[in-house]
Design a protein around this motif. Structure first.
Motif: not given
Length: 138
Positions: A1-28
């Motif tokens: 059986m294959s392993e689930n590809k979507t699992k928690p990582t140690d990546s930073s949520v704030s770094t990820f969201l700060d990289a959202v290019e669209d200002d409104q989408r980032r605010e949302d």
């Protein structure tokens, strides 16, 4: 059986969201982050490279496949924001009818921007979904 590809990582949520290019989408996304943290009482974590998830639960299908997944979460996609929740049943159908502009798949609510939807209805949908997932048998 294959392993689930979507699992928690140690990546930073704030770094990820700060990289959202669209200002409104980032605010949302920041507003969704605050709402989901308040509803779940749990901090956000990155699930895979692009999903901001909250809490986790273990699932097991009749087929034998099992794994862990975020109880709720969201992802800023190119054109929409995907909100991950369950919305089955007559109460949720009524809420979806009052939500505003959206598309609903099996467990993915797509919205263009938060201003397109009623924030109280969205919060109720997320809260009801979290409660429903918490009631699932382990």
């Amino acid at each position: 059986m294959s392993e689930n590809k979507t699992k928690p990582t140690d990546s930073s949520v704030s770094t990820f969201l700060d990289a959202v290019e669209d200002d409104q989408r980032r605010e949302d996304c920041q507003a969704l982050l605050a709402m989901m943290a308040r509803i779940t009482g749990k901090p956000a974590a990155m699930w895979g490279p692009s999903i901001v998830g909250f809490d986790s639960y273990h699932y097991r299908y009749a087929s034998g496949r099992e794994g862990d997944m975020a109880v709720t979460g969201f992802s800023p996609r190119k054109h929409d924001i995907s909100v991950y929740l369950t919305a089955s049943g007559p109460v949720q159908a009524g809420l979806l009818a009052r939500l505003g502009r959206h598309k609903m798949g099996k467990s993915c609510l797509s919205i263009r921007r938060l201003s397109d939807v009623d924030p109280e209805v969205l919060e109720k949908l997320v809260a009801d979904s979290v409660a429903a997932v918490k009631r699932l048998p382990v």
